[in-house]
Design a protein around this motif. Structure first.
Motif, mmCIF file in Angstrom:
data_model
loop_
_atom_site.group_PDB
_atom_site.id
_atom_site.type_symbol
_atom_site.label_atom_id
_atom_site.label_comp_id
_atom_site.label_asym_id
_atom_site.label_seq_id
_atom_site.Cartn_x
_atom_site.Cartn_y
_atom_site.Cartn_z
ATOM 1 N N GLN A 171 0.832 -1.203 0.000
ATOM 2 C CA GLN A 171 0.000 0.000 0.000
ATOM 3 C C GLN A 171 0.863 1.248 0.000
ATOM 4 O OE1 GLN A 171 -3.307 0.347 2.769
ATOM 5 N NE2 GLN A 171 -3.410 -1.861 2.963
ATOM 6 N N LYS A 175 1.976 2.484 -5.433
ATOM 7 C CA LYS A 175 1.699 3.510 -6.448
ATOM 8 C C LYS A 175 2.986 4.027 -7.069
ATOM 9 C CE LYS A 175 0.487 7.663 -5.156
ATOM 10 N NZ LYS A 175 -0.287 8.826 -4.647
ATOM 11 N N TRP A 176 4.003 4.269 -6.196
ATOM 12 C CA TRP A 176 5.254 4.818 -6.712
ATOM 13 C C TRP A 176 6.031 3.780 -7.501
ATOM 14 C CZ3 TRP A 176 4.536 9.650 -6.493
ATOM 15 C CH2 TRP A 176 3.824 10.225 -5.438
ATOM 16 N N ILE A 178 4.656 1.451 -9.389
ATOM 17 C CA ILE A 178 3.990 1.410 -10.695
ATOM 18 C C ILE A 178 4.405 2.605 -11.544
ATOM 19 C CG2 ILE A 178 1.744 1.555 -11.845
ATOM 20 C CD1 ILE A 178 0.592 0.020 -9.414
ATOM 21 N N ILE A 179 4.410 3.794 -10.939
ATOM 22 C CA ILE A 179 4.806 5.002 -11.671
ATOM 23 C C ILE A 179 6.241 4.870 -12.178
ATOM 24 C CG2 ILE A 179 5.334 7.469 -11.421
ATOM 25 C CD1 ILE A 179 2.938 7.635 -9.501
ATOM 26 N N LEU A 326 -0.554 -6.046 -5.659
ATOM 27 C CA LEU A 326 -0.664 -4.609 -5.911
ATOM 28 C C LEU A 326 -2.127 -4.186 -6.028
ATOM 29 C CD1 LEU A 326 2.233 -4.035 -8.468
ATOM 30 C CD2 LEU A 326 1.985 -2.867 -6.279
ATOM 31 N N LEU A 330 -3.892 -1.731 -3.232
ATOM 32 C CA LEU A 330 -4.392 -0.414 -3.634
ATOM 33 C C LEU A 330 -5.896 -0.303 -3.414
ATOM 34 C CD1 LEU A 330 -2.272 0.168 -6.863
ATOM 35 C CD2 LEU A 330 -1.958 1.194 -4.608
ATOM 36 N N ARG A 333 -6.323 0.236 0.278
ATOM 37 C CA ARG A 333 -5.900 1.571 0.698
ATOM 38 C C ARG A 333 -7.027 2.591 0.515
ATOM 39 N NH1 ARG A 333 -0.540 5.163 -0.819
ATOM 40 N NH2 ARG A 333 -1.400 7.141 -0.129
ATOM 41 N N TYR A 334 -7.767 2.467 -0.565
ATOM 42 C CA TYR A 334 -8.769 3.492 -0.858
ATOM 43 C C TYR A 334 -10.190 3.094 -0.471
ATOM 44 C CZ TYR A 334 -5.020 5.776 -3.382
ATOM 45 O OH TYR A 334 -3.832 6.384 -3.695
ATOM 46 N N THR A 364 0.708 10.647 3.140
ATOM 47 C CA THR A 364 0.774 9.997 1.833
ATOM 48 C C THR A 364 0.887 8.482 1.902
ATOM 49 O OG1 THR A 364 3.155 10.390 1.818
ATOM 50 C CG2 THR A 364 1.789 12.002 0.662
ATOM 51 N N CYS A 365 1.036 7.912 3.104
ATOM 52 C CA CYS A 365 1.181 6.456 3.179
ATOM 53 C C CYS A 365 0.673 5.956 4.521
ATOM 54 C CB CYS A 365 2.642 6.044 2.973
ATOM 55 S SG CYS A 365 3.713 6.494 4.354
#
Length: 418
Positions: A171, A175-176, A178-179, A326, A330, A333-334, A364-365
């Motif tokens: 979590q 995101k980072w 994947i980016i 992943l 994710l 997380r949301y 942010t985390c």
């Protein structure tokens, strides 16, 4: 299709090592007592700086996650030098990123990266200690770290380790990661071969350019690896790529602002300067003093990754597991925070107690969320705290002093809107 092939091959190369790293991170969380960190980070002097760096290097915390942890260490008695050492060492590397570095960039990068983190953390911490010699009795306070749930059962600890490594950790950096992979695949496919050959005769200039790009950018230590690989394939020197690996995860505008606010402007200047000067110095050593083959040989296997798929069954299976984890992390997380808040609201209505709602900005985390909940829960008059990470909505049950609430959040490096 070249973009898709490149992305899939990078995921396949990193997946087995990432899964191993996440597992080891979970074991560290569940089996190493929180008191261990408290006992070894709360003393002033050079030895605490060394121990802070040694503890920080394997911890898989990104720069956003390490900030509230380090600020809390200082707030609860850790020396300023130890806090700075922890801040510098932790985001640059970790168990997960060391494994991923080995998988994509080879053993030379995998060894030099944690060594560089240790050296720069020690130098930065000692420079800060020189500016802040008067620690006194405040250093005796208990350090406030995030502990695993207390449990005497080995099986329960294993479950905690798996949940932390494969859910909470993913979590935090998913995101980072994947980016970083998407950016790396785009660089590999769309940036012309030899694009960075202009810098071939000017390594120092290329490192300055990387610093200019890396400092305002946020990328976690694991997410920076495929980007560095792609840039090297386009002609960037190994030393300049190493500068990205160091400066990208550790130095960004958000980190600098929070360090300045929480530990002082001089500490922030030393923090940033140590990372940049250290990264460039070690990068120059890589380019001028070490055999280039150490760093370029692993690139041979990656040079054709965008033209066809080259995945064995084990890497493919690990890739599928990583992708599923992943997606699961994710989604949790949301969505999980909203569910928890809904249940908490029902309980509050039943108990008919006072609830104060504020918006905390800057989280942010999951580590940010945990630190806010834990520190606010310790305040007088607070019965319980529930934080929704996605929206920043923080519900405080009880009758707290709002000045103390705002002061605590401010000391952790976040801001609050009532």
């Amino acid at each position: 299709m070249e973009f898709v092939y490149s992305l899939i091959n990078m995921v396949a190369e990193m997946a087995p090592y990432l899964l191993l790293g996440f597992f080891i991170a979970g074991v560290l969380y569940a089996f190493v007592p929180g008191g261990f960190y408290r006992n070894h980070l709360s003393r002033p002097g050079a030895w605490s700086v060394v121990k802070a760096a040694l503890i920080g290097v394997p911890l898989p915390l990104c720069s956003c996650g390490v900030l509230p942890t380090a600020v809390s260490l200082r707030r609860n008695g850790a020396s300023r030098g130890a806090s700075t050492s922890f801040l510098i060492a932790t985001p640059q590397t970790g168990i997960d990123s060391i494994a991923a570095t080995y998988s994509l960039l080879g053993p030379a990068f995998a060894v030099i990266r944690p060594v560089a983190a240790l050296v720069t953390a020690f130098v930065g911490g000692m420079l800060v200690n020189k500016e802040d010699k008067a620690c006194g009795d405040e250093c005796e306070k208990e350090v406030d770290t995030i502990d695993a749930p207390a449990s005497d059962s080995f099986g329960k600890k294993i479950i905690d380790a798996l949940r932390y490594g494969f859910v909470d950790m993913i979590q935090n950096i998913g995101k980072w990661l994947i980016i970083g992979l998407v950016i790396a695949a785009a660089i590999t496919v769309f940036v012309p071969d030899g694009f960075f050959t202009f810098f071939a005769d000017y390594p120092f200039l290329s490192m300055i350019a990387v610093v200019i790009v890396a400092v305002p950018m946020y990328v976690c230590s694991t997410g920076s690896i495929p980007i560095a690989l792609s840039l090297m394939l386009k002609g960037l020197s190994p030393g300049a790529a190493f500068v990205l690996l160091m400066a990208g995860p550790a130095a960004n505008f958000a980190s600098i602002i929070i360090v300045s606010k929480s530990l002082g402007k001089k500490t922030a200047a030393i923090y940033l300067g140590t990372i940049i000067v250290g990264a460039i110095a070690i990068g120059l050593c890589i380019d001028y003093l070490m055999p280039r083959e150490w760093f370029t040989m692993p690139l041979v296997a990656s040079a054709s990754c965008c033209h066809h798929l080259d995945i064995d069954w084990f890497s493919g299976a690990c890739s599928v597991v990583l992708i599923l984890l992943l997606i699961n992390a994710l989604i949790k997380r949301y969505t999980s925070n909203k569910s928890e808040n809904h249940e908490h609201n029902i309980t509050n209505e039943m108990e008919n107690n006072q609830t104060t709602t504020i918006i905390v900005k800057g989280m942010t985390c999951g580590h940010c969320k945990a630190m806010v909940e834990k520190n606010l829960s310790k305040l007088a008059g607070v019965e319980s705290v529930t934080v929704d990470l996605a929206s920043g909505e923080t519900k405080i049950q009880g009758n707290p002093d709002m000045k103390e609430i705002k002061a605590t959040i401010d000391e952790l490096g976040f801001s609050v809107n009532a």
